[in-house]
Motif scaffolding. Structure first.
Motif, PDB file in Angstrom:
ATOM      1  N   LYS A 133     -10.714 -13.952  -2.404  1.00  0.00           N
ATOM      2  CA  LYS A 133      -9.401 -13.568  -2.924  1.00  0.00           C
ATOM      3  C   LYS A 133      -8.659 -12.689  -1.923  1.00  0.00           C
ATOM      4  O   LYS A 133      -7.440 -12.825  -1.741  1.00  0.00           O
ATOM      5  CB  LYS A 133      -9.558 -12.830  -4.249  1.00  0.00           C
ATOM      6  N   ALA A 134      -9.396 -11.793  -1.258  1.00  0.00           N
ATOM      7  CA  ALA A 134      -8.763 -10.917  -0.270  1.00  0.00           C
ATOM      8  C   ALA A 134      -8.245 -11.721   0.916  1.00  0.00           C
ATOM      9  O   ALA A 134      -7.162 -11.437   1.446  1.00  0.00           O
ATOM     10  CB  ALA A 134      -9.758  -9.856   0.195  1.00  0.00           C
ATOM     11  N   LEU A 135      -8.995 -12.728   1.340  1.00  0.00           N
ATOM     12  CA  LEU A 135      -8.557 -13.562   2.458  1.00  0.00           C
ATOM     13  C   LEU A 135      -7.275 -14.304   2.107  1.00  0.00           C
ATOM     14  O   LEU A 135      -6.320 -14.332   2.897  1.00  0.00           O
ATOM     15  CB  LEU A 135      -9.656 -14.549   2.832  1.00  0.00           C
ATOM     16  N   ALA A 136      -7.248 -14.897   0.914  1.00  0.00           N
ATOM     17  CA  ALA A 136      -6.036 -15.600   0.484  1.00  0.00           C
ATOM     18  C   ALA A 136      -4.861 -14.637   0.366  1.00  0.00           C
ATOM     19  O   ALA A 136      -3.738 -14.947   0.787  1.00  0.00           O
ATOM     20  CB  ALA A 136      -6.290 -16.299  -0.848  1.00  0.00           C
ATOM     21  N   GLY A 137      -5.116 -13.459  -0.188  1.00  0.00           N
ATOM     22  CA  GLY A 137      -4.042 -12.485  -0.329  1.00  0.00           C
ATOM     23  C   GLY A 137      -3.561 -11.949   1.002  1.00  0.00           C
ATOM     24  O   GLY A 137      -2.361 -11.757   1.210  1.00  0.00           O
ATOM     25  N   GLY A 138      -4.495 -11.716   1.916  1.00  0.00           N
ATOM     26  CA  GLY A 138      -4.113 -11.185   3.217  1.00  0.00           C
ATOM     27  C   GLY A 138      -3.309 -12.158   4.053  1.00  0.00           C
ATOM     28  O   GLY A 138      -2.551 -11.746   4.932  1.00  0.00           O
ATOM     29  N   LEU A 139      -3.468 -13.452   3.781  1.00  0.00           N
ATOM     30  CA  LEU A 139      -2.734 -14.459   4.541  1.00  0.00           C
ATOM     31  C   LEU A 139      -1.466 -14.937   3.844  1.00  0.00           C
ATOM     32  O   LEU A 139      -0.478 -15.253   4.511  1.00  0.00           O
ATOM     33  CB  LEU A 139      -3.638 -15.670   4.810  1.00  0.00           C
ATOM     34  N   LEU A 140      -1.480 -14.984   2.503  1.00  0.00           N
ATOM     35  CA  LEU A 140      -0.434 -15.731   1.798  1.00  0.00           C
ATOM     36  C   LEU A 140       0.361 -14.938   0.768  1.00  0.00           C
ATOM     37  O   LEU A 140       1.318 -15.471   0.208  1.00  0.00           O
ATOM     38  CB  LEU A 140      -1.057 -16.941   1.094  1.00  0.00           C
ATOM     39  N   MET A 141      -0.009 -13.733   0.465  1.00  0.00           N
ATOM     40  CA  MET A 141       0.731 -12.991  -0.553  1.00  0.00           C
ATOM     41  C   MET A 141       1.754 -12.067   0.099  1.00  0.00           C
ATOM     42  O   MET A 141       1.519 -11.550   1.197  1.00  0.00           O
ATOM     43  CB  MET A 141      -0.233 -12.190  -1.415  1.00  0.00           C
ATOM     44  N   PRO A 142       2.894 -11.878  -0.584  1.00  0.00           N
ATOM     45  CA  PRO A 142       3.245 -12.381  -1.913  1.00  0.00           C
ATOM     46  C   PRO A 142       3.873 -13.774  -1.860  1.00  0.00           C
ATOM     47  O   PRO A 142       4.500 -14.142  -0.872  1.00  0.00           O
ATOM     48  CB  PRO A 142       4.270 -11.356  -2.396  1.00  0.00           C
ATOM     49  N   LEU A 143       3.697 -14.520  -2.937  1.00  0.00           N
ATOM     50  CA  LEU A 143       4.367 -15.803  -3.107  1.00  0.00           C
ATOM     51  C   LEU A 143       5.508 -15.635  -4.112  1.00  0.00           C
ATOM     52  O   LEU A 143       5.390 -14.847  -5.050  1.00  0.00           O
ATOM     53  CB  LEU A 143       3.384 -16.864  -3.612  1.00  0.00           C
ATOM     54  N   GLY A 158       8.041 -14.470   0.652  1.00  0.00           N
ATOM     55  CA  GLY A 158       7.370 -15.551  -0.057  1.00  0.00           C
ATOM     56  C   GLY A 158       7.632 -16.911   0.566  1.00  0.00           C
ATOM     57  O   GLY A 158       6.733 -17.751   0.650  1.00  0.00           O
ATOM     58  N   LEU A 159       8.860 -17.131   1.016  1.00  0.00           N
ATOM     59  CA  LEU A 159       9.172 -18.394   1.681  1.00  0.00           C
ATOM     60  C   LEU A 159       8.387 -18.531   2.987  1.00  0.00           C
ATOM     61  O   LEU A 159       7.916 -19.618   3.335  1.00  0.00           O
ATOM     62  CB  LEU A 159      10.674 -18.481   1.945  1.00  0.00           C
ATOM     63  N   GLU A 160       8.250 -17.424   3.704  1.00  0.00           N
ATOM     64  CA  GLU A 160       7.425 -17.438   4.919  1.00  0.00           C
ATOM     65  C   GLU A 160       5.981 -17.788   4.581  1.00  0.00           C
ATOM     66  O   GLU A 160       5.330 -18.571   5.289  1.00  0.00           O
ATOM     67  CB  GLU A 160       7.488 -16.078   5.599  1.00  0.00           C
ATOM     68  N   ASN A 161       5.483 -17.228   3.490  1.00  0.00           N
ATOM     69  CA  ASN A 161       4.102 -17.499   3.097  1.00  0.00           C
ATOM     70  C   ASN A 161       3.914 -18.942   2.638  1.00  0.00           C
ATOM     71  O   ASN A 161       2.836 -19.519   2.819  1.00  0.00           O
ATOM     72  CB  ASN A 161       3.683 -16.532   1.992  1.00  0.00           C
ATOM     73  N   LEU A 162       4.935 -19.524   2.032  1.00  0.00           N
ATOM     74  CA  LEU A 162       4.846 -20.943   1.669  1.00  0.00           C
ATOM     75  C   LEU A 162       4.749 -21.812   2.926  1.00  0.00           C
ATOM     76  O   LEU A 162       4.018 -22.808   2.949  1.00  0.00           O
ATOM     77  CB  LEU A 162       6.061 -21.348   0.835  1.00  0.00           C
ATOM     78  N   LEU A 163       5.479 -21.433   3.959  1.00  0.00           N
ATOM     79  CA  LEU A 163       5.380 -22.153   5.230  1.00  0.00           C
ATOM     80  C   LEU A 163       3.979 -22.012   5.821  1.00  0.00           C
ATOM     81  O   LEU A 163       3.397 -22.988   6.328  1.00  0.00           O
ATOM     82  CB  LEU A 163       6.432 -21.627   6.206  1.00  0.00           C
ATOM     83  N   LEU A 164       3.427 -20.801   5.745  1.00  0.00           N
ATOM     84  CA  LEU A 164       2.060 -20.584   6.226  1.00  0.00           C
ATOM     85  C   LEU A 164       1.061 -21.415   5.427  1.00  0.00           C
ATOM     86  O   LEU A 164       0.110 -21.971   5.990  1.00  0.00           O
ATOM     87  CB  LEU A 164       1.704 -19.103   6.124  1.00  0.00           C
ATOM     88  N   LEU A 165       1.279 -21.492   4.126  1.00  0.00           N
ATOM     89  CA  LEU A 165       0.398 -22.304   3.288  1.00  0.00           C
ATOM     90  C   LEU A 165       0.439 -23.766   3.729  1.00  0.00           C
ATOM     91  O   LEU A 165      -0.598 -24.443   3.787  1.00  0.00           O
ATOM     92  CB  LEU A 165       0.813 -22.175   1.824  1.00  0.00           C
ATOM     93  N   GLY A 166       1.628 -24.253   4.055  1.00  0.00           N
ATOM     94  CA  GLY A 166       1.742 -25.621   4.547  1.00  0.00           C
ATOM     95  C   GLY A 166       0.984 -25.824   5.847  1.00  0.00           C
ATOM     96  O   GLY A 166       0.315 -26.847   6.038  1.00  0.00           O
ATOM     97  N   LEU A 167       1.067 -24.851   6.754  1.00  0.00           N
ATOM     98  CA  LEU A 167       0.331 -24.947   8.016  1.00  0.00           C
ATOM     99  C   LEU A 167      -1.181 -24.940   7.782  1.00  0.00           C
ATOM    100  O   LEU A 167      -1.925 -25.688   8.429  1.00  0.00           O
ATOM    101  CB  LEU A 167       0.713 -23.785   8.935  1.00  0.00           C
ATOM    102  N   ILE A 168      -1.628 -24.099   6.857  1.00  0.00           N
ATOM    103  CA  ILE A 168      -3.062 -24.026   6.572  1.00  0.00           C
ATOM    104  C   ILE A 168      -3.561 -25.345   5.993  1.00  0.00           C
ATOM    105  O   ILE A 168      -4.607 -25.872   6.404  1.00  0.00           O
ATOM    106  CB  ILE A 168      -3.351 -22.857   5.609  1.00  0.00           C
TER     107      ILE A 168
END
Length: 242
Positions: A133-143, A158-168
């Protein structure tokens, strides 16, 4: 941090000039980073040292497995040594400091604006259990999914994190498609470990979304670089065979 990495790159790749200016930049960058954020400095010192060692081993044509083994052993030994440079990194205190920071930041944060790790205790096992959970939060939060986070600043993050989620997701799909016979560079594996460990530590020690967005600048550029390098390899990456 950028000054330190820029100074270390010629040593890692053996491309470019090695001179007094380069070593001066490295020392200056290391000193500045240590003075400003010691908890970013120590992990980066260890990673850069291991990357230099791995480059040296590869240039002497050590087998892939031996480079991984020696690099892993060196990382462990260097990590133990560097942990003695600051009391908060002592093995006997590290998890207590991590837990204390988490409790302090949660107490200062508004509801809905921080990560929550219920039942977190100052023990290695507890931190390990909360690591996914910490790994996901450290990379992708807040959404941008919750009403409290629909303010302009959080919405942009959050939009930046959505882009990161797409890259992952794209990176993992490509890795799955090429799972047979793929051999990731040892340096990439070390950087992946650095990103994951720092993301976990920062998410727990600084769960407030505002501070987490600032602190993740220490590891997010490396994560983005690795994903882009994997998804869009440059022509010079390919070996030329006679």
């Amino acid at each position: 941090m950028a000054v330190l990495v820029a100074g270390a790159l010629p040593l890692i790749s053996r491309k470019g000039r090695n001179g007094l200016l380069q070593y001066g930049l490295m020392l200056l960058g290391a000193w500045l980073l240590w003075r400003i954020k010691y908890y970013f400095a120590l992990p980066l010192f260890g990673v850069l040292a291991v990357l230099v060692l791995m480059g040296w081993l590869e240039r002497r044509r050590y087998p892939y497995q031996k480079v991984l083994l020696l690099g892993g052993m060196a990382l462990l030994l260097i990590g133990v040594g560097l942990s003695q440079l600051h009391p908060n990194f002592y093995p006997s205190r590290f998890f207590e400091v991590l837990h204390w920071n988490y409790e302090a930041m949660v107490a200062l944060s508004e509801p809905g604006r921080h990560l929550q790790f219920g039942g977190l205790e100052p023990t290695p096992l507890s931190v390990l259990q909360h690591s996914p959970k910490a790994l996901a939060g450290g990379l992708l939060m807040p959404l941008p999914l919750l009403p409290p986070l629909l303010e302009p600043a959080y919405l942009l993050a959050g939009l930046e994190n959505l882009l990161l989620l797409g890259l992952i997701v794209a990176s993992l799909l490509k890795l799955y498609q090429r799972r047979r016979g793929v051999q990731l560079p040892p340096q990439a594996l070390v950087l992946c470990g650095y990103v994951c460990l720092l993301a976990i530590a920062m998410a727990i020690a600084s769960p407030n979304f505002g501070s987490l967005l600032r602190y993740r600048t220490a590891y997010l550029p490396f994560a983005v670089f690795l994903m882009l390098y994997w998804l869009f390899p440059l022509p010079w990456r390919k070996r030329v065979t006679p």
